[in-house]
Design a protein around this motif. Sequence first.
Motif, mmCIF file in Angstrom:
data_model
loop_
_atom_site.group_PDB
_atom_site.id
_atom_site.type_symbol
_atom_site.label_atom_id
_atom_site.label_comp_id
_atom_site.label_asym_id
_atom_site.label_seq_id
_atom_site.Cartn_x
_atom_site.Cartn_y
_atom_site.Cartn_z
ATOM 1 N N LYS A 52 0.827 -1.211 0.000
ATOM 2 C CA LYS A 52 0.000 0.000 0.000
ATOM 3 C C LYS A 52 0.866 1.269 0.000
ATOM 4 N N ILE A 53 1.962 1.247 0.746
ATOM 5 C CA ILE A 53 2.842 2.425 0.819
ATOM 6 C C ILE A 53 3.452 2.708 -0.552
ATOM 7 N N ILE A 54 3.912 1.672 -1.222
ATOM 8 C CA ILE A 54 4.509 1.840 -2.549
ATOM 9 C C ILE A 54 3.453 2.285 -3.552
ATOM 10 N N ILE A 55 2.248 1.736 -3.448
ATOM 11 C CA ILE A 55 1.156 2.146 -4.352
ATOM 12 C C ILE A 55 0.893 3.640 -4.206
ATOM 13 N N LYS A 56 0.825 4.128 -2.973
ATOM 14 C CA LYS A 56 0.569 5.560 -2.741
ATOM 15 C C LYS A 56 1.693 6.417 -3.313
ATOM 16 N N LYS A 57 2.951 5.986 -3.172
ATOM 17 C CA LYS A 57 4.081 6.736 -3.728
ATOM 18 C C LYS A 57 4.024 6.743 -5.253
ATOM 19 N N ILE A 58 3.738 5.582 -5.831
ATOM 20 C CA ILE A 58 3.619 5.496 -7.296
ATOM 21 C C ILE A 58 2.507 6.411 -7.778
ATOM 22 N N GLN A 59 1.381 6.388 -7.076
ATOM 23 C CA GLN A 59 0.236 7.200 -7.464
ATOM 24 C C GLN A 59 0.576 8.688 -7.409
ATOM 25 N N ILE A 112 0.723 11.096 -27.751
ATOM 26 C CA ILE A 112 0.332 9.725 -28.091
ATOM 27 C C ILE A 112 0.922 8.743 -27.085
ATOM 28 N N LEU A 113 2.203 8.883 -26.807
ATOM 29 C CA LEU A 113 2.858 7.974 -25.861
ATOM 30 C C LEU A 113 2.297 8.127 -24.443
ATOM 31 N N SER A 114 1.827 9.320 -24.102
ATOM 32 C CA SER A 114 1.256 9.514 -22.768
ATOM 33 C C SER A 114 -0.020 8.686 -22.575
ATOM 34 N N LYS A 115 -0.652 8.306 -23.667
ATOM 35 C CA LYS A 115 -1.850 7.470 -23.562
ATOM 36 C C LYS A 115 -1.489 6.074 -23.032
ATOM 37 N N ILE A 116 -0.279 5.613 -23.336
ATOM 38 C CA ILE A 116 0.200 4.345 -22.770
ATOM 39 C C ILE A 116 0.567 4.561 -21.302
ATOM 40 N N TRP A 117 1.231 5.669 -21.019
ATOM 41 C CA TRP A 117 1.590 6.023 -19.650
ATOM 42 C C TRP A 117 0.336 6.046 -18.771
ATOM 43 N N GLU A 118 -0.776 6.521 -19.315
ATOM 44 C CA GLU A 118 -2.021 6.620 -18.552
ATOM 45 C C GLU A 118 -2.619 5.252 -18.204
ATOM 46 N N TRP A 119 -2.086 4.199 -18.786
ATOM 47 C CA TRP A 119 -2.544 2.863 -18.384
ATOM 48 C C TRP A 119 -2.277 2.647 -16.898
ATOM 49 N N LEU A 120 -1.294 3.353 -16.366
ATOM 50 C CA LEU A 120 -0.994 3.237 -14.942
ATOM 51 C C LEU A 120 -2.207 3.604 -14.094
ATOM 52 N N ASP A 121 -3.084 4.466 -14.591
ATOM 53 C CA ASP A 121 -4.332 4.772 -13.874
ATOM 54 C C ASP A 121 -5.109 3.494 -13.580
ATOM 55 N N THR A 122 -5.223 2.650 -14.584
ATOM 56 C CA THR A 122 -5.956 1.389 -14.429
ATOM 57 C C THR A 122 -5.217 0.455 -13.480
ATOM 58 N N TYR A 123 -3.909 0.368 -13.626
ATOM 59 C CA TYR A 123 -3.120 -0.494 -12.747
ATOM 60 C C TYR A 123 -3.292 -0.074 -11.278
ATOM 61 N N ILE A 125 -5.900 1.365 -9.972
ATOM 62 C CA ILE A 125 -7.237 0.933 -9.543
ATOM 63 C C ILE A 125 -7.207 -0.553 -9.186
ATOM 64 N N VAL A 126 -6.574 -1.361 -10.031
ATOM 65 C CA VAL A 126 -6.476 -2.807 -9.771
ATOM 66 C C VAL A 126 -5.712 -3.054 -8.479
ATOM 67 N N TRP A 127 -4.569 -2.375 -8.300
ATOM 68 C CA TRP A 127 -3.754 -2.558 -7.091
ATOM 69 C C TRP A 127 -4.473 -2.117 -5.826
ATOM 70 N N ASN A 128 -5.369 -1.133 -5.950
ATOM 71 C CA ASN A 128 -6.155 -0.681 -4.799
ATOM 72 C C ASN A 128 -7.413 -1.516 -4.593
ATOM 73 N N LYS A 129 -7.537 -2.597 -5.364
ATOM 74 C CA LYS A 129 -8.641 -3.563 -5.235
ATOM 75 C C LYS A 129 -10.011 -2.929 -5.461
#
Length: 160
Positions: A52-59, A112-123, A125-129
């Motif tokens: 959870k701590i790493i998820i918050k830092k990544i976010q 265009i490449l930032s659209k791939i970077w934005e996939w992290l938004d979904t990740y 959400i998944v990591w936060n269950k």
Amino acid sequence: MYTCLKKYLENQDFIKIMFDSLNSWSSIFIQFLMIISYVISVKFIGYLTPSKIIIKKIQRIHNYLLSLVSFIMGTIMIYYVYLDNRFDSLDNMTCQITDNQGLYRSANKMYILSKIWEWLDTYLIVWNKKKISNLHYLHHATTYTMAAVVNNLPVGAFCF
């Protein structure tokens, strides 16, 4: 105001440029591959859940950096569109095409490449269950494709 679409469609160079560009960045194979990559990565990212701590830092880092990069891209694009006198009239704003080269092109490609970077938004959400909405899922699965296709079309060419 005259019809810009007619003007550009009568220009054979425009037709050639449009179809040539659709064979590069936005080829059907690459777009299909990007959508499949997103779907597969979302399916399997849950197996790599950090603490959870790493998820918050990544976010936090993700949000700050993406905001900064978006600001820089937007500033560059607005600056070049301003230099191209696109804000001088409604006709210029809607019908004039800004050449996609130099720093302006780099900002467009980064978008265009930032659209791939934005996939992290979904990740995240998944990591936060949390549940991923269908709208979110569809949006992130298709934004790279839409950005790549639109990037290859002259923006001002389709006004009436």
